[in-house]
Design a protein around this motif. Structure first.
Motif, mmCIF file in Angstrom:
data_model
loop_
_atom_site.group_PDB
_atom_site.id
_atom_site.type_symbol
_atom_site.label_atom_id
_atom_site.label_comp_id
_atom_site.label_asym_id
_atom_site.label_seq_id
_atom_site.Cartn_x
_atom_site.Cartn_y
_atom_site.Cartn_z
ATOM 1 N N ASN A 18 -94.178 28.190 35.203
ATOM 2 C CA ASN A 18 -93.827 29.366 35.987
ATOM 3 C C ASN A 18 -95.142 30.000 36.429
ATOM 4 O O ASN A 18 -95.841 30.606 35.623
ATOM 5 C CB ASN A 18 -92.993 30.344 35.163
ATOM 6 C CG ASN A 18 -92.544 31.549 35.954
ATOM 7 O OD1 ASN A 18 -93.172 31.933 36.941
ATOM 8 N ND2 ASN A 18 -91.464 32.168 35.519
ATOM 9 N N SER A 19 -95.484 29.876 37.700
ATOM 10 C CA SER A 19 -96.786 30.335 38.189
ATOM 11 C C SER A 19 -96.975 31.840 38.026
ATOM 12 O O SER A 19 -98.104 32.329 37.981
ATOM 13 C CB SER A 19 -96.973 29.937 39.646
ATOM 14 O OG SER A 19 -95.983 30.529 40.447
ATOM 15 N N GLU A 20 -95.887 32.575 37.911
ATOM 16 C CA GLU A 20 -95.994 34.022 37.727
ATOM 17 C C GLU A 20 -96.705 34.374 36.425
ATOM 18 O O GLU A 20 -97.332 35.418 36.306
ATOM 19 C CB GLU A 20 -94.595 34.651 37.741
ATOM 20 C CG GLU A 20 -94.590 36.149 37.669
ATOM 21 C CD GLU A 20 -93.193 36.724 37.790
ATOM 22 O OE1 GLU A 20 -93.024 37.876 37.372
ATOM 23 O OE2 GLU A 20 -92.276 36.039 38.278
ATOM 24 N N TYR A 21 -96.606 33.495 35.438
ATOM 25 C CA TYR A 21 -97.193 33.767 34.131
ATOM 26 C C TYR A 21 -98.403 32.893 33.843
ATOM 27 O O TYR A 21 -98.874 32.831 32.722
ATOM 28 C CB TYR A 21 -96.130 33.607 33.039
ATOM 29 C CG TYR A 21 -95.026 34.620 33.197
ATOM 30 C CD1 TYR A 21 -95.224 35.927 32.793
ATOM 31 C CD2 TYR A 21 -93.830 34.287 33.802
ATOM 32 C CE1 TYR A 21 -94.234 36.877 32.967
ATOM 33 C CE2 TYR A 21 -92.824 35.231 33.972
ATOM 34 C CZ TYR A 21 -93.033 36.518 33.557
ATOM 35 O OH TYR A 21 -92.058 37.469 33.731
ATOM 36 N N GLY A 22 -98.935 32.249 34.856
ATOM 37 C CA GLY A 22 -100.112 31.429 34.691
ATOM 38 C C GLY A 22 -101.381 32.213 34.948
ATOM 39 O O GLY A 22 -101.364 33.371 35.346
ATOM 40 N N MET A 23 -102.505 31.577 34.726
ATOM 41 C CA MET A 23 -103.796 32.210 34.961
ATOM 42 C C MET A 23 -104.192 31.975 36.412
ATOM 43 O O MET A 23 -104.117 30.855 36.910
ATOM 44 C CB MET A 23 -104.839 31.610 34.018
ATOM 45 C CG MET A 23 -106.176 32.310 34.083
ATOM 46 S SD MET A 23 -107.396 31.596 32.963
ATOM 47 C CE MET A 23 -106.820 32.212 31.406
ATOM 48 N N SER A 24 -104.623 33.032 37.077
ATOM 49 C CA SER A 24 -105.033 32.910 38.478
ATOM 50 C C SER A 24 -106.440 32.332 38.561
ATOM 51 O O SER A 24 -107.201 32.341 37.581
ATOM 52 C CB SER A 24 -105.008 34.278 39.160
ATOM 53 O OG SER A 24 -106.061 35.093 38.672
ATOM 54 N N PHE A 25 -106.796 31.861 39.731
ATOM 55 C CA PHE A 25 -108.145 31.321 39.939
ATOM 56 C C PHE A 25 -109.183 32.400 39.668
ATOM 57 O O PHE A 25 -110.209 32.145 39.038
ATOM 58 C CB PHE A 25 -108.299 30.778 41.363
ATOM 59 C CG PHE A 25 -109.684 30.268 41.637
ATOM 60 C CD1 PHE A 25 -110.073 29.022 41.178
ATOM 61 C CD2 PHE A 25 -110.603 31.054 42.314
ATOM 62 C CE1 PHE A 25 -111.363 28.563 41.400
ATOM 63 C CE2 PHE A 25 -111.884 30.599 42.544
ATOM 64 C CZ PHE A 25 -112.272 29.347 42.092
ATOM 65 N N SER A 26 -108.914 33.600 40.126
ATOM 66 C CA SER A 26 -109.845 34.714 39.929
ATOM 67 C C SER A 26 -110.067 34.991 38.443
ATOM 68 O O SER A 26 -111.198 35.226 38.006
ATOM 69 C CB SER A 26 -109.310 35.967 40.622
ATOM 70 O OG SER A 26 -110.132 37.066 40.363
ATOM 71 N N GLU A 27 -108.990 34.960 37.664
ATOM 72 C CA GLU A 27 -109.119 35.175 36.226
ATOM 73 C C GLU A 27 -109.949 34.072 35.584
ATOM 74 O O GLU A 27 -110.801 34.348 34.730
ATOM 75 C CB GLU A 27 -107.736 35.247 35.585
ATOM 76 C CG GLU A 27 -106.954 36.478 35.980
ATOM 77 C CD GLU A 27 -105.476 36.403 35.676
ATOM 78 O OE1 GLU A 27 -104.857 37.474 35.627
ATOM 79 O OE2 GLU A 27 -104.934 35.289 35.504
ATOM 80 N N ALA A 57 -100.355 35.892 25.319
ATOM 81 C CA ALA A 57 -99.659 37.071 25.834
ATOM 82 C C ALA A 57 -98.857 36.728 27.089
ATOM 83 O O ALA A 57 -97.706 37.171 27.245
ATOM 84 C CB ALA A 57 -100.662 38.181 26.137
ATOM 85 N N LYS A 58 -99.433 35.923 27.983
ATOM 86 C CA LYS A 58 -98.709 35.513 29.187
ATOM 87 C C LYS A 58 -97.483 34.682 28.806
ATOM 88 O O LYS A 58 -96.410 34.849 29.380
ATOM 89 C CB LYS A 58 -99.623 34.701 30.110
ATOM 90 C CG LYS A 58 -100.665 35.515 30.830
ATOM 91 C CD LYS A 58 -100.266 35.665 32.251
ATOM 92 C CE LYS A 58 -101.349 36.353 33.052
ATOM 93 N NZ LYS A 58 -101.070 36.302 34.470
ATOM 94 N N GLY A 59 -97.635 33.789 27.850
ATOM 95 C CA GLY A 59 -96.511 32.974 27.394
ATOM 96 C C GLY A 59 -95.417 33.810 26.758
ATOM 97 O O GLY A 59 -94.230 33.567 26.965
ATOM 98 N N TYR A 60 -95.816 34.805 26.012
ATOM 99 C CA TYR A 60 -94.858 35.701 25.371
ATOM 100 C C TYR A 60 -94.062 36.449 26.434
ATOM 101 O O TYR A 60 -92.836 36.551 26.356
ATOM 102 C CB TYR A 60 -95.614 36.668 24.462
ATOM 103 C CG TYR A 60 -94.714 37.578 23.663
ATOM 104 C CD1 TYR A 60 -94.148 37.144 22.475
ATOM 105 C CD2 TYR A 60 -94.437 38.874 24.094
ATOM 106 C CE1 TYR A 60 -93.322 37.972 21.724
ATOM 107 C CE2 TYR A 60 -93.615 39.709 23.359
ATOM 108 C CZ TYR A 60 -93.062 39.254 22.173
ATOM 109 O OH TYR A 60 -92.242 40.080 21.448
ATOM 110 N N ARG A 61 -94.760 36.960 27.446
ATOM 111 C CA ARG A 61 -94.080 37.670 28.531
ATOM 112 C C ARG A 61 -93.137 36.735 29.283
ATOM 113 O O ARG A 61 -92.038 37.133 29.676
ATOM 114 C CB ARG A 61 -95.103 38.262 29.499
ATOM 115 C CG ARG A 61 -95.838 39.444 28.905
ATOM 116 C CD ARG A 61 -96.805 40.061 29.871
ATOM 117 N NE ARG A 61 -96.077 40.578 31.019
ATOM 118 C CZ ARG A 61 -96.616 40.752 32.212
ATOM 119 N NH1 ARG A 61 -97.872 40.451 32.425
ATOM 120 N NH2 ARG A 61 -95.901 41.239 33.213
ATOM 121 N N ALA A 62 -93.564 35.497 29.484
ATOM 122 C CA ALA A 62 -92.702 34.526 30.166
ATOM 123 C C ALA A 62 -91.445 34.260 29.349
ATOM 124 O O ALA A 62 -90.343 34.168 29.899
ATOM 125 C CB ALA A 62 -93.465 33.224 30.407
#
Length: 73
Positions: A18-27, A57-62
């Motif tokens: 789910n790209s919404e909860y992935g790490m962005s290039f900027s990050e 944390a991103k995985g938890y939110r997902a």
């Protein structure tokens, strides 16, 4: 490292990202800048640990979002 890579490959072979909860290039870019500018191994270790915690944390939110939609996690 190979064990970790294989674990991740197995996980994503049966789980859609789910790209919404992935790490962005900027990050990623900012994180890499921090690793390369670290003055010692402890600084680099801290950045890598922060990356891991960020992913957790991103995985938890997902997972919470998926449960809220009524899906299985």
């Amino acid at each position: 490292m190979d064990k970790i890579k294989k674990y991740v490959e197995r996980f994503f072979s049966s789980t859609k990202k789910n790209s919404e909860y992935g790490m962005s290039f900027s990050e990623m870019e900012h994180g890499m800048e921090e690793v390369f500018s670290a003055t010692d191994a402890n600084g680099a270790f801290e950045v890598i640990t922060t990356f891991f915690n960020f992913g957790y944390a991103k995985g938890y939110r997902a997972a919470l979002a998926e449960m809220k939609k009524g899906g299985a996690v």
